[in-house]
Design a protein around this motif. Structure first.
Motif: not given
Length: 40
Positions: A26, A29-37
């Motif tokens: 998790n 996944n949150e790390y990559y999600y924040m990078r995308d944002l």
């Protein structure tokens, strides 16, 4: 992996072939999600 290692404590020392637990997955996944944002 750092988040997983942090939550292992001293009961389970690290080994040569670590694999993430559900918390580590998790966190990744949150790390990559924040990078995308952030557009990084």
């Amino acid at each position: 992996m750092l988040a997983t290692h942090y939550n292992q404590g001293e009961i389970n020392p690290p080994h040569s072939d670590p694999s993430p637990n559900p918390f580590g997955i998790n966190a990744r996944n949150e790390y990559y999600y924040m990078r995308d944002l952030l557009g990084i």
